[in-house]
Design a protein around this motif. Structure first.
Motif, PDB file in Angstrom:
ATOM      1  N   CYS A 366       0.837  -1.204   0.000  1.00  0.00           N
ATOM      2  CA  CYS A 366       0.000   0.000   0.000  1.00  0.00           C
ATOM      3  C   CYS A 366       0.869   1.251   0.000  1.00  0.00           C
ATOM      4  O   CYS A 366       0.462   2.301  -0.509  1.00  0.00           O
ATOM      5  CB  CYS A 366      -0.885   0.041   1.239  1.00  0.00           C
ATOM      6  N   MET A 367       2.056   1.144   0.637  1.00  0.00           N
ATOM      7  CA  MET A 367       2.955   2.289   0.679  1.00  0.00           C
ATOM      8  C   MET A 367       3.621   2.477  -0.681  1.00  0.00           C
ATOM      9  O   MET A 367       4.003   1.508  -1.347  1.00  0.00           O
ATOM     10  CB  MET A 367       4.017   2.101   1.761  1.00  0.00           C
ATOM     11  N   ARG A 368       3.771   3.714  -1.065  1.00  0.00           N
ATOM     12  CA  ARG A 368       4.408   4.007  -2.337  1.00  0.00           C
ATOM     13  C   ARG A 368       5.834   3.444  -2.371  1.00  0.00           C
ATOM     14  O   ARG A 368       6.582   3.541  -1.401  1.00  0.00           O
ATOM     15  CB  ARG A 368       4.449   5.521  -2.566  1.00  0.00           C
ATOM     16  N   HIS A 369       6.179   2.844  -3.510  1.00  0.00           N
ATOM     17  CA  HIS A 369       7.507   2.244  -3.632  1.00  0.00           C
ATOM     18  C   HIS A 369       7.923   2.220  -5.092  1.00  0.00           C
ATOM     19  O   HIS A 369       7.099   2.336  -5.994  1.00  0.00           O
ATOM     20  CB  HIS A 369       7.527   0.826  -3.047  1.00  0.00           C
ATOM     21  N   GLN A 370       9.212   2.038  -5.310  1.00  0.00           N
ATOM     22  CA  GLN A 370       9.768   2.042  -6.657  1.00  0.00           C
ATOM     23  C   GLN A 370      10.506   0.735  -6.901  1.00  0.00           C
ATOM     24  O   GLN A 370      11.412   0.366  -6.163  1.00  0.00           O
ATOM     25  CB  GLN A 370      10.745   3.211  -6.836  1.00  0.00           C
ATOM     26  N   HIS A 371      10.068   0.009  -7.948  1.00  0.00           N
ATOM     27  CA  HIS A 371      10.769  -1.197  -8.389  1.00  0.00           C
ATOM     28  C   HIS A 371      11.826  -0.812  -9.420  1.00  0.00           C
ATOM     29  O   HIS A 371      11.599   0.072 -10.267  1.00  0.00           O
ATOM     30  CB  HIS A 371       9.788  -2.177  -9.044  1.00  0.00           C
ATOM     31  N   HIS A 372      12.947  -1.501  -9.376  1.00  0.00           N
ATOM     32  CA  HIS A 372      14.024  -1.277 -10.333  1.00  0.00           C
ATOM     33  C   HIS A 372      14.442  -2.627 -10.902  1.00  0.00           C
ATOM     34  O   HIS A 372      14.785  -3.544 -10.154  1.00  0.00           O
ATOM     35  CB  HIS A 372      15.227  -0.605  -9.667  1.00  0.00           C
ATOM     36  N   VAL A 373      14.414  -2.741 -12.223  1.00  0.00           N
ATOM     37  CA  VAL A 373      14.769  -3.989 -12.892  1.00  0.00           C
ATOM     38  C   VAL A 373      15.940  -3.707 -13.836  1.00  0.00           C
ATOM     39  O   VAL A 373      15.946  -2.709 -14.557  1.00  0.00           O
ATOM     40  CB  VAL A 373      13.559  -4.574 -13.656  1.00  0.00           C
ATOM     41  N   HIS A 502       5.094   2.340  -7.984  1.00  0.00           N
ATOM     42  CA  HIS A 502       3.829   1.721  -7.596  1.00  0.00           C
ATOM     43  C   HIS A 502       3.216   2.578  -6.489  1.00  0.00           C
ATOM     44  O   HIS A 502       3.747   2.639  -5.377  1.00  0.00           O
ATOM     45  CB  HIS A 502       4.073   0.293  -7.104  1.00  0.00           C
ATOM     46  N   ASP A 503       2.116   3.226  -6.784  1.00  0.00           N
ATOM     47  CA  ASP A 503       1.449   4.118  -5.838  1.00  0.00           C
ATOM     48  C   ASP A 503      -0.026   3.747  -5.801  1.00  0.00           C
ATOM     49  O   ASP A 503      -0.767   3.990  -6.750  1.00  0.00           O
ATOM     50  CB  ASP A 503       1.635   5.573  -6.278  1.00  0.00           C
ATOM     51  N   GLU A 504      -0.457   3.153  -4.694  1.00  0.00           N
ATOM     52  CA  GLU A 504      -1.849   2.701  -4.564  1.00  0.00           C
ATOM     53  C   GLU A 504      -2.836   3.870  -4.653  1.00  0.00           C
ATOM     54  O   GLU A 504      -3.973   3.685  -5.074  1.00  0.00           O
ATOM     55  CB  GLU A 504      -2.042   1.969  -3.236  1.00  0.00           C
ATOM     56  N   GLU A 505      -2.411   5.045  -4.233  1.00  0.00           N
ATOM     57  CA  GLU A 505      -3.318   6.191  -4.263  1.00  0.00           C
ATOM     58  C   GLU A 505      -3.456   6.763  -5.673  1.00  0.00           C
ATOM     59  O   GLU A 505      -4.391   7.499  -5.957  1.00  0.00           O
ATOM     60  CB  GLU A 505      -2.830   7.271  -3.300  1.00  0.00           C
ATOM     61  N   HIS A 506      -2.518   6.457  -6.541  1.00  0.00           N
ATOM     62  CA  HIS A 506      -2.588   6.908  -7.934  1.00  0.00           C
ATOM     63  C   HIS A 506      -2.257   5.719  -8.826  1.00  0.00           C
ATOM     64  O   HIS A 506      -1.180   5.651  -9.415  1.00  0.00           O
ATOM     65  CB  HIS A 506      -1.614   8.066  -8.187  1.00  0.00           C
ATOM     66  N   PRO A 507      -3.172   4.745  -8.889  1.00  0.00           N
ATOM     67  CA  PRO A 507      -2.863   3.506  -9.623  1.00  0.00           C
ATOM     68  C   PRO A 507      -2.648   3.760 -11.106  1.00  0.00           C
ATOM     69  O   PRO A 507      -3.298   4.614 -11.716  1.00  0.00           O
ATOM     70  CB  PRO A 507      -4.105   2.637  -9.384  1.00  0.00           C
ATOM     71  N   SER A 508      -1.716   2.997 -11.664  1.00  0.00           N
ATOM     72  CA  SER A 508      -1.412   3.104 -13.085  1.00  0.00           C
ATOM     73  C   SER A 508      -2.328   2.177 -13.869  1.00  0.00           C
ATOM     74  O   SER A 508      -2.830   1.185 -13.341  1.00  0.00           O
ATOM     75  CB  SER A 508       0.031   2.705 -13.345  1.00  0.00           C
ATOM     76  N   PRO A 509      -2.547   2.467 -15.140  1.00  0.00           N
ATOM     77  CA  PRO A 509      -3.245   1.491 -15.986  1.00  0.00           C
ATOM     78  C   PRO A 509      -2.376   0.262 -16.163  1.00  0.00           C
ATOM     79  O   PRO A 509      -1.208   0.248 -15.787  1.00  0.00           O
ATOM     80  CB  PRO A 509      -3.419   2.252 -17.315  1.00  0.00           C
ATOM     81  N   HIS A 510      -2.941  -0.770 -16.773  1.00  0.00           N
ATOM     82  CA  HIS A 510      -2.221  -2.045 -16.903  1.00  0.00           C
ATOM     83  C   HIS A 510      -0.840  -1.870 -17.502  1.00  0.00           C
ATOM     84  O   HIS A 510       0.138  -2.429 -17.029  1.00  0.00           O
ATOM     85  CB  HIS A 510      -3.036  -3.026 -17.741  1.00  0.00           C
ATOM     86  N   GLN A 511      -0.726  -1.065 -18.569  1.00  0.00           N
ATOM     87  CA  GLN A 511       0.553  -0.945 -19.238  1.00  0.00           C
ATOM     88  C   GLN A 511       1.591  -0.281 -18.340  1.00  0.00           C
ATOM     89  O   GLN A 511       2.787  -0.420 -18.567  1.00  0.00           O
ATOM     90  CB  GLN A 511       0.427  -0.163 -20.548  1.00  0.00           C
ATOM     91  N   GLY A 512       1.166   0.436 -17.302  1.00  0.00           N
ATOM     92  CA  GLY A 512       2.104   1.042 -16.369  1.00  0.00           C
ATOM     93  C   GLY A 512       2.795   0.032 -15.493  1.00  0.00           C
ATOM     94  O   GLY A 512       3.769   0.354 -14.811  1.00  0.00           O
ATOM     95  N   HIS A 513       2.291  -1.216 -15.449  1.00  0.00           N
ATOM     96  CA  HIS A 513       2.892  -2.263 -14.637  1.00  0.00           C
ATOM     97  C   HIS A 513       3.882  -3.096 -15.442  1.00  0.00           C
ATOM     98  O   HIS A 513       4.335  -4.131 -14.965  1.00  0.00           O
ATOM     99  CB  HIS A 513       1.804  -3.177 -14.051  1.00  0.00           C
ATOM    100  N   VAL A 514       4.209  -2.672 -16.639  1.00  0.00           N
ATOM    101  CA  VAL A 514       5.151  -3.389 -17.485  1.00  0.00           C
ATOM    102  C   VAL A 514       6.182  -2.398 -18.008  1.00  0.00           C
ATOM    103  O   VAL A 514       5.817  -1.328 -18.508  1.00  0.00           O
ATOM    104  CB  VAL A 514       4.440  -4.079 -18.667  1.00  0.00           C
ATOM    105  N   VAL A 515       7.462  -2.727 -17.873  1.00  0.00           N
ATOM    106  CA  VAL A 515       8.521  -1.856 -18.368  1.00  0.00           C
ATOM    107  C   VAL A 515       9.416  -2.646 -19.317  1.00  0.00           C
ATOM    108  O   VAL A 515       9.391  -3.872 -19.350  1.00  0.00           O
ATOM    109  CB  VAL A 515       9.361  -1.268 -17.213  1.00  0.00           C
ATOM    110  N   GLY A 516      10.225  -1.911 -20.081  1.00  0.00           N
ATOM    111  CA  GLY A 516      11.191  -2.553 -20.958  1.00  0.00           C
ATOM    112  C   GLY A 516      11.446  -1.751 -22.212  1.00  0.00           C
ATOM    113  O   GLY A 516      10.559  -1.039 -22.712  1.00  0.00           O
TER     114      GLY A 516
END
Length: 524
Positions: A366-373, A502-516
């Motif tokens: 739930c807490m805002r966080h940043q994934h790095h790949v 990843h911010d639960e208060e400002h959810p991204s659309p599906h494509q926002g959950h995929v990077v590359g």
């Protein structure tokens, strides 16, 4: 799949080091006996052994040997035929729990009298949380290994409760400290598969050879390594779906491509370095031409991102060809995280590395966080060596569009550095690297967006062997390889990073959950 396009999959042998034989040899090693003085050497766990992808890469294997009970570890390098020459050194590696340990911890928990109120309830789920272990250091400096379990009780207060299980003494700590979650919100919508239902994934081949043939002509040829066996193996983390010896229309493009580094930072400073060798199930319908773990699909596969569920009918690597594109996909589990490792290869030679992010119910995300790949792309255009790197920035009158990079360096994406290409110095052929729309740019924790390094077979990752810790312990450490060497007309490795907020208060659309990024052929 179109009528004139076929996907051919066949078994391919991979060189392996016999872990049991290595363990036997280590029982006679004086340095091992010194490091593991209080341990049963014969019962040590061996991670790896990692063997070189290329024959000339130095020692025949690298392995990590651990006493999982006490969290003592050592790195071993050498040749099984020369045990007297083994290089052994202490190291800081905390191994993830095995499936056997997780199931053993579940048995201990079920037998504890304080679990009685949960027993027999279908709505209570015991799952693997983060961090995976909650170890305790004793006064004498030794460490007691404890497996962390989460108890999801939809009617409870709290909804999520965490315990630590000491398998050796069969004890459960219900007053767990160190697994800090600031609230008891129910993040994510997907119920997790319980520990008892997590698939082991021990069956099936570790790697296969794949050919994409269209109209009788071979477009693509490459080896795929499933996440379970992906390199590097010696830290027990893996790298998702790994590609090796990728050829397009008969010409070599990549010797190796994978994601050895994956981490996350929360706004309150909690960080994790995740693993990518624990496959989990997703939906895929089709045939298995080489046995379990490899499926050619008759329709689009659906990971948790598409299906919205943490259950499925398949575990391993799935292939789906449609509209001139081959999708190669697998789903992985790290605690409550679910990661999607994917490659898309188009008929025109374009390669799209993709990484997706999802999760099951928990009180942390739930807490805002940043994934790095971090992708490691070992380009070998037309063969190893003779690579050149060029960068494109702003287009200015009278200035060249592309600028040569001649020394090892790192880059942050900006208007002045927005595209790159790797070319063969002789033929001029190569691949252009264009950042994805959702890839963002590195913050201080993410360090950089690209590194251009001279190839070294010992630099498959950055050597981080922990899962949790302060940001300084888990952030990417590729800068250690920036030694100022020339990379002009040499064998070059490109590290490419994508960053997902990843911010639960400002959810991204599906494509926002995929990077590359997109890798597109040049002068092919």
């Amino acid at each position: 799949m179109t009528d004139d396009t076929t996907i051919e999959i066949e078994e391919v042998g991979g060189h392996r080091v016999d872990a049991d034989r290595l363990r036997d040899l280590l029982t006679e090693n004086a340095r091992i006996r010194e490091i593991f003085a209080d341990s049963d050497v014969a019962g040590l766990r061996v991670l790896g052994p990692q063997v070189p992808v290329r024959d000339q890469d130095g020692p025949p294997f690298t392995a990590t040997v651990v006493d999982a009970t006490g969290n003592v570890a050592a790195t071993v390098r050498g040749d099984l035929d020369r045990p007297d020459a083994f290089e052994v050194a202490s190291t800081a590696v905390v191994p993830n729990p095995t499936h056997e340990e997780l199931r053993g911890a579940l048995e201990v928990l079920h037998a504890d009298e304080r679990y009685a109120p949960f027993a027999g309830r279908d709505d209570v789920i015991v799952y693997q949380p983060m961090p995976p272990t909650s170890d305790v250091e004793q006064d004498d400096g030794t460490v007691v290994r404890r497996i962390t379990l989460g108890i999801f009780d939809p009617d409870g207060s709290p909804v999520h409760r965490f315990v630590a299980v000491d398998l050796r003494d069969r004890l459960v700590d219900w007053d767990l400290h160190g697994v800090e979650h600031l609230d008891d919100h129910d993040c994510e919508d997907h119920l997790p598969v319980g520990v008892g239902g997590l698939p082991g994934g021990d069956t099936g081949l570790g790697q296969v050879r794949v050919r994409v043939v269209k109209g009788g002509q071979e477009l693509w040829s490459f080896t795929v390594v499933r996440p379970r066996d992906s390199a590097p193996t010696h830290l027990g983390k893996g790298s998702g779906v790994e590609l090796r010896q990728v050829r397009y229309r008969g010409r070599l493009v990549l010797w190796q491509a994978h994601v050895p580094i994956l981490n996350v930072l929360y706004d309150d400073g909690v960080t994790y370095r995740d693993w990518q060798n624990s496959e989990t199930q997703f939906q895929a319908v089709g045939s298995d031409p080489v046995g379990p773990g490899w499926r050619v699909c008759s329709g689009p596969p659906a990971t948790i991102l598409e299906s919205g569920t943490d259950v499925g009918n398949f575990q391993g690597v799935a292939f789906w060809y449609d509209d001139g594109e081959l999708q190669i996909v697998s789903e992985m589990q790290a605690g409550w995280y679910r990661y999607i490792s994917e490659w898309r290869l188009r008929d025109d030679g374009t390669i799209q590395p993709r990484f997706g992010f999802a999760g099951t119910r928990n009180p942390r995300t739930c807490m805002r966080h940043q994934h790095h790949v971090y992708w490691r792309l070992d380009f070998d255009i037309e063969g190893a060596g003779r690579d050149i790197i060029e960068q494109r920035g702003l287009i200015l009158p009278g200035q060249p569009v592309w600028h040569r990079i001649v020394r090892e360096t790192k880059r942050i994406r900006s208007p002045f550095a927005r595209e790159w290409r790797v070319l063969d110095a002789d033929s001029g052929r190569g691949y252009r690297i264009t950042p994805g729309a959702a890839d963002s740019s590195a913050d201080a924790y993410g360090v950089a967006d690209l590194w251009f390094l001279r190839y070294r077979g010992t630099e498959l990752d950055d050597g981080v062997g922990v899962v949790g810790g302060p940001p300084s312990a888990t952030q990417v450490k590729l800068d250690q390889y920036l030694t100022g060497e020339s990379i002009d007309r040499t064998d070059v490795v490109v590290w490419y990073a994508g960053h997902f907020l990843h911010d639960e208060e400002h959810p991204s659309p599906h494509q926002g959950h995929v990077v590359g990024p997109e890798l597109r052929p040049v002068r092919w």
